[in-house]
Design a protein around this motif. Structure first.
Motif: not given
Length: 359
Positions: A293, A330, A334
Motif C-alpha cells: 500500500d 492492482t 491503489q
C-alpha cells in the motif's frame, strides 16, 4: 487454485477472511491481512506453511536450511546451513557427506539466453539510453533463486532438474559473434545464486568488447563482495542495476517472498555510496493488491530519497500469477495513492505495466 509449474493444481484450505481479524481483503494463500502480517501474526505457522506448499513438487527444501552442524553457504543473505543430504534454499547446492556440492560454478551455469530486440520492455527502459538504440539485449535467464515469491512471474526457474546448462566459453562466444548485442541483462529467478559465473563471464565480455553494457535485475540480497564486483562491471560498461525492493516491512517481505530482504537495502545503499552515477541504480516495487500500500511505498521511497532523490523508481502494476493467482490486478486507486506517496520523496517515479489497468 494456485498454479504449480509441474502441472499440478494444489487445493489449499481456504478461510473466508483473515484468520486473525476476519478482514476479507486477503490472499487466500496467505490467509492473513496486511496489518496482521505487519505485526508478525502467523509468521511461523500459516505463512511458513504457505511457502512449504508453494515449494512442493520442485527440487527445493521446504524452508531455509538451519542445521547447526551443516555446511554453510555464503553466496547470499540466506546463509544456508545445509545438513547432510539437504539442499540449499535455491536448490543449486547440496551437502554430500559433509561437502558442499554445487550444480553450477564460475565456469558453468544453469541458464538460457535469447536475443531480445531493442528497444525492449525491461524495467529500466523508461530512462535507459539503450532503449533508444537498435540492436539486441542478450537476456540471460538463470535457474534458481534465493527468494520464494508467492507471486513469482518466472516460476519456471524452480525446475532446476530440467534446466539447460551453458558453459562460460559458449556464453562469451555468443556475445563475441553477435555484433548486434548492445547489452546483457541477467535475471531469472535471480542472479545471486549464480553470481560467480555471471561476474566472470561479464569480465571476459568486457575484455573483448567495449560496446556491451552489463545489467542486473535481481532481488539484491547477494554477498556484498560479489554484489560490489557486479556493480563495478555495470558502472564500467554503462549498465544498470535494478533492485526489486518488494517490501519494506520485514514481516511482509517474509510473508510474500519467504525470506527477509534486509540485505537488499544494505546493498542498495552500499552501491549508491560507492559510485557517483545516478542512473546506475534503479528500484521497482510490485503493487500487490491489499499488501503493498501507500504506507509501504512511502517507506521505500523515503529510503531511496535519503540516498539520492534523483534515483529512478518504478511502481509495477501487479497481475495475478503463481500462488497469488486468486488476486485482482492492482486497482487504479491503489496505483494513484502509491504514486503520490513515492512522488512526495522522489523526483523520478514511473508506473510500469500500465496496460494492465485497462484490462
Amino acid at each position: 487454485m494456485p498454479f504449480c509449474d509441474k502441472g499440478h493444481l494444489i487445493q489449499l484450505v481456504m478461510s473466508p477472511g483473515c484468520i486473525v481479524c476476519g478482514k476479507k481483503e486477503i490472499s487466500k494463500t496467505l490467509s492473513l491481512c496486511l496489518e496482521c502480517i505487519r505485526r508478525g501474526e502467523g509468521r511461523d505457522t500459516h505463512l511458513k506453511r504457505a511457502h512449504e506448499v508453494a515449494r512442493r513438487g520442485f527440487p527445493l527444501p521446504p524452508d531455509l536450511p538451519r542445521d547447526p552442524d551443516g555446511v554453510k553457504c555464503n553466496l547470499c543473505s540466506n546463509e544456508c546451513q545445509i545438513g547432510e543430504g539437504e539442499k540449499g534454499y535455491c536448490g543449486l547446492r547440496e551437502n554430500v557427506r559433509g561437502r558442499l556440492i554445487s550444480k553450477v560454478s564460475s565456469d558453468a551455469a544453469l541458464a538460457c539466453t535469447y536475443l531480445d530486440p531493442l528497444p525492449t520492455n525491461c524495467c529500466a527502459a523508461w530512462f535507459c539510453p539503450e532503449s533508444s538504440e537498435k540492436g539486441y539485449n542478450l537476456a540471460t535467464f538463470f535457474y534458481g533463486c534465493n527468494f520464494d515469491c508467492l507471486f513469482c512471474q518466472n516460476a519456471s526457474h524452480k525446475l532446476i532438474d530440467e534446466a539447460p546448462g551453458i558453459t562460460i566459453d559458449r556464453f562469451v562466444k555468443e556475445v563475441e559473434s553477435t555484433r548486434g548485442i548492445r547489452c546483457i541483462c541477467y535475471f531469472g529467478g535471480s542472479p545471486e545464486p549464480q553470481l560467480p559465473f555471471a561476474i566472470r563471464a561479464s569480465e571476459r565480455v568486457i575484455e573483448e568488447r567495449d560496446d556491451v553494457r552489463i545489467c542486473w535485475e535481481w532481488n539484491g540480497c547477494g554477498d556484498p563482495g560479489l554484489v560490489m564486483r557486479a556493480a563495478e562491471l555495470s558502472f564500467k560498461s554503462g549498465g544498470i542495476i535494478k533492485f526489486d525492493l518488494k517490501a519494506f516491512n520485514q514481516n511482509l517481505s517474509i510473508a510474500l517472498s519467504g525470506v527477509s530482504n534486509k540485505r537488499a537495502y544494505e546493498n542498495f545503499e552500499m552501491i549508491a555510496s560507492s559510485f557517483e552515477r545516478v542512473d546506475l541504480l534503479t528500484a521497482t516495487t510490485p503493487l500487490i493488491p491489499w499488501y503493498i500500500d501507500a504506507e509501504e511505498v512511502e517507506a521505500i521511497a523515503g529510503f531511496i530519497a535519503g540516498i539520492n532523490p534523483d534515483i529512478p523508481y518504478s511502481l509495477l502494476v501487479f497481475h495475478p500469477t503463481f500462488y497469488m493467482s486468486d488476486m485482482p490486478i492492482t486497482p487504479r486507486r491503489q496505483v494513484e495513492e502509491c504514486y503520490r506517496a513515492a512522488k512526495r520523496h522522489l523526483k523520478r517515479v514511473n508506473i510500469g505495466n500500465k496496460h494492465l489497468l485497462w484490462l
